[in-house]
Design an enzyme around this catalytic site. Structure first.
Site, short mmCIF file in Angstrom:
data_model
loop_
_atom_site.label_atom_id
_atom_site.label_comp_id
_atom_site.label_asym_id
_atom_site.label_seq_id
_atom_site.Cartn_x
_atom_site.Cartn_y
_atom_site.Cartn_z
N GLY A 1 0.84 -1.20 0.00
CA GLY A 1 0.00 0.00 0.00
C GLY A 1 0.87 1.25 0.00
O GLY A 1 2.01 1.22 -0.48
N GLY B 1 4.16 0.76 2.18
CA GLY B 1 5.00 -0.31 1.64
C GLY B 1 5.60 0.07 0.29
O GLY B 1 6.81 -0.10 0.06
N ASP C 1 1.95 -8.42 -1.42
CA ASP C 1 0.64 -7.98 -0.96
C ASP C 1 -0.36 -9.07 -1.27
O ASP C 1 -0.14 -9.92 -2.13
CB ASP C 1 0.22 -6.67 -1.66
CG ASP C 1 -0.85 -5.92 -0.88
OD1 ASP C 1 -0.51 -4.93 -0.21
OD2 ASP C 1 -2.03 -6.33 -0.92
N ARG D 1 -9.49 1.12 9.26
CA ARG D 1 -10.81 0.93 9.87
C ARG D 1 -11.90 1.22 8.85
O ARG D 1 -11.85 2.22 8.14
CB ARG D 1 -10.93 1.90 11.05
CG ARG D 1 -12.10 1.61 11.93
CD ARG D 1 -11.69 2.02 13.31
NE ARG D 1 -12.80 2.36 14.17
CZ ARG D 1 -12.64 2.79 15.40
NH1 ARG D 1 -11.43 2.94 15.89
NH2 ARG D 1 -13.66 3.07 16.16
N ARG E 1 -13.13 -0.71 17.17
CA ARG E 1 -11.67 -0.67 17.33
C ARG E 1 -11.15 -2.08 17.62
O ARG E 1 -10.12 -2.49 17.11
CB ARG E 1 -11.35 0.30 18.48
CG ARG E 1 -9.90 0.58 18.67
CD ARG E 1 -9.71 1.64 19.74
NE ARG E 1 -8.34 1.62 20.21
CZ ARG E 1 -7.89 0.80 21.15
NH1 ARG E 1 -8.69 -0.08 21.71
NH2 ARG E 1 -6.62 0.85 21.52
N ASN F 1 -6.12 -6.93 12.29
CA ASN F 1 -4.71 -6.62 12.02
C ASN F 1 -3.76 -7.53 12.78
O ASN F 1 -2.67 -7.86 12.30
CB ASN F 1 -4.43 -5.15 12.31
CG ASN F 1 -4.93 -4.25 11.18
OD1 ASN F 1 -5.04 -4.69 10.04
ND2 ASN F 1 -5.24 -3.01 11.49
N VAL G 1 5.96 -1.89 11.03
CA VAL G 1 5.48 -0.53 10.77
C VAL G 1 3.96 -0.43 11.05
O VAL G 1 3.45 0.63 11.39
CB VAL G 1 5.78 -0.11 9.31
CG1 VAL G 1 5.35 1.31 9.03
CG2 VAL G 1 7.27 -0.27 8.99
N ASN H 1 0.25 -0.40 12.49
CA ASN H 1 -0.29 0.08 13.78
C ASN H 1 -1.41 -0.81 14.30
O ASN H 1 -2.02 -1.52 13.51
CB ASN H 1 -0.82 1.50 13.58
CG ASN H 1 0.30 2.52 13.71
OD1 ASN H 1 1.10 2.46 14.63
ND2 ASN H 1 0.37 3.43 12.76
N HIS I 1 4.10 4.70 20.62
CA HIS I 1 3.77 5.49 19.43
C HIS I 1 2.30 5.87 19.55
O HIS I 1 1.43 5.17 19.09
CB HIS I 1 4.02 4.64 18.18
CG HIS I 1 3.83 5.37 16.90
ND1 HIS I 1 4.37 6.60 16.65
CD2 HIS I 1 3.16 5.03 15.78
CE1 HIS I 1 4.05 6.97 15.42
NE2 HIS I 1 3.30 6.05 14.88
#
Ligand code: APR
Length: 310
Positions: A11, A14, A33, A82, A88, A95, A118, A120, A175
């Site tokens: 994406g 990446g 991917d 999302r 959430r 993920n 990387v 989140n 982070h």
């Protein structure tokens, strides 16, 4: 022969990471991917740019892992954003499963690689990749601190009208909203910014840094930052590929350092060919230490949430 870096997730982050790695001629790149044709298309486009950009790095796109075998570094940016109506927890769970699967597949092909996470929520995803890879802690590293400090540096440079190259900034912790920028260790040409700006101005820049990711999201409307995140990721990859022994803020697995145990959190580390070669411990004031412990508690909460969802 070039070294090999696999980038999982083709994406925005990446693909831009693949582009920067190739254009700096640091390594060959395998871009993976799940979307059929997409990594192949982006890789071919980058290969066709190479004669103009004047590099001989090769970029291969694929939906499977065979071509990644023997990679020096595996960079994981895979994930889904999302979607409307998604909670959430659902997002984290999805993920988490993506992270678990892609790490296991990639680790099987490249048992000696160094993994850079990387995706989140970063600190929590590091825990998933650490468990799924079975790699030692020095070979699982999260990208966050370099990005956060680059944002802080950009704001310092704009505020003082000085070159970004003169700026240096230190950011510790998770982070997220609880990250801990350290103004005392943030400098312009070696001069602490506490000598150059009022406490109020520094606090405003610190606040903007904390909310840096959100500021980009609200401007872009769809998607999140990718230019600066890919730059930060490539700085880590370069330090490892060139065995630079560079001191950079990264998410590392702590076992007692800074009084934190069994948690990935952002601290200064020395990056070289072995991955994290040293965790640098700096002396913190009481209030800095309290902020770091608060940030660690937030990460711990997220990791516990993940365990419940698993
Ligand atoms: N295997 C491989 N790739 C996958 C998988 C999977 N199982 N699942 C999703 N992907 C891919 C998607 O198809 C998509 O191309 O991951 C890619 C993610 O790209 P984007 O949606 O463009 O997200 P991006 O902006 O690149 O951000 C990626 O980095 O900074 C973080 O918060 C950000 O977690 C996010 C990640």
């Amino acid at each position: 022969m070039y070294k090999k870096v696999t980038v999982i997730g083709a994406g925005n982050v990446g693909a831009t990471t693949a582009q920067r790695l190739a254009e700096k001629e640091l390594c060959d790149v395998v871009l993976i991917d799940i979307a059929e044709g997409m990594p192949q298309g982006k890789a071919l486009d980058l290969v066709e740019a190479a004669p103009i950009e004047k590099h001989d790095a090769f970029i291969q796109g694929t939906n499977t892992y065979e071509a990644s075998a023997g990679s020096n570094i595996i960079i994981i940016t895979a994930g889904i954003p999302r979607k409307p109506g998604m909670s959430r927890d659902d997002l984290i769970k999805t993920n988490m499963n993506i992270m678990k699967n892609v790490t296991a597949e990639a680790a099987k092909q490249s048992p000696n690689a160094i993994i850079i996470i990387v995706s989140n929520p970063l600190d929590a995803m590091c825990h998933v990749a650490y468990a799924a890879s079975g790699f030692p802690k020095n070979r699982v590293i999260g990208m966050a601190g370099i990005l956060d400090s680059a944002r802080f540096r950009a704001f310092i440079s704009m505020e003082l009208d000085v070159s970004v190259e003169n700026t240096h900034a230190f950011v510790l912790g998770g982070h997220g909203d609880t990250m801990v920028p350290l103004p005392r260790y943030s400098t312009v040409a070696g001069i602490p910014i506490t000598e150059l700006m009022s406490a109020k101005k520094i606090e405003a820049l610190v606040d903007r840094t904390r909310k840096g990711g959100g500021e980009i999201v609200s401007l872009l409307k769809t998607g999140s930052a990718f230019y600066a995140p890919s730059s930060a990721t490539v700085e880590m990859a370069e330090a490892i590929l060139k065995d630079k022994k560079k001191i950079l803020p990264c998410a590392a697995y702590l076992e007692g350092e800074y009084g934190i145990n069994g948690l990935f959190i952002g601290v200064p580390v020395k990056l070289g060919s072995k991955g994290i070669e040293e965790i640098i411990q700096i002396k913190l004031t009481d209030s800095e230490n309290a902020a770091l412990q608060k940030s660690a508690d937030a990460v711990k909460g997220l990791v516990e949430d993940l365990k419940k969802l698993a």
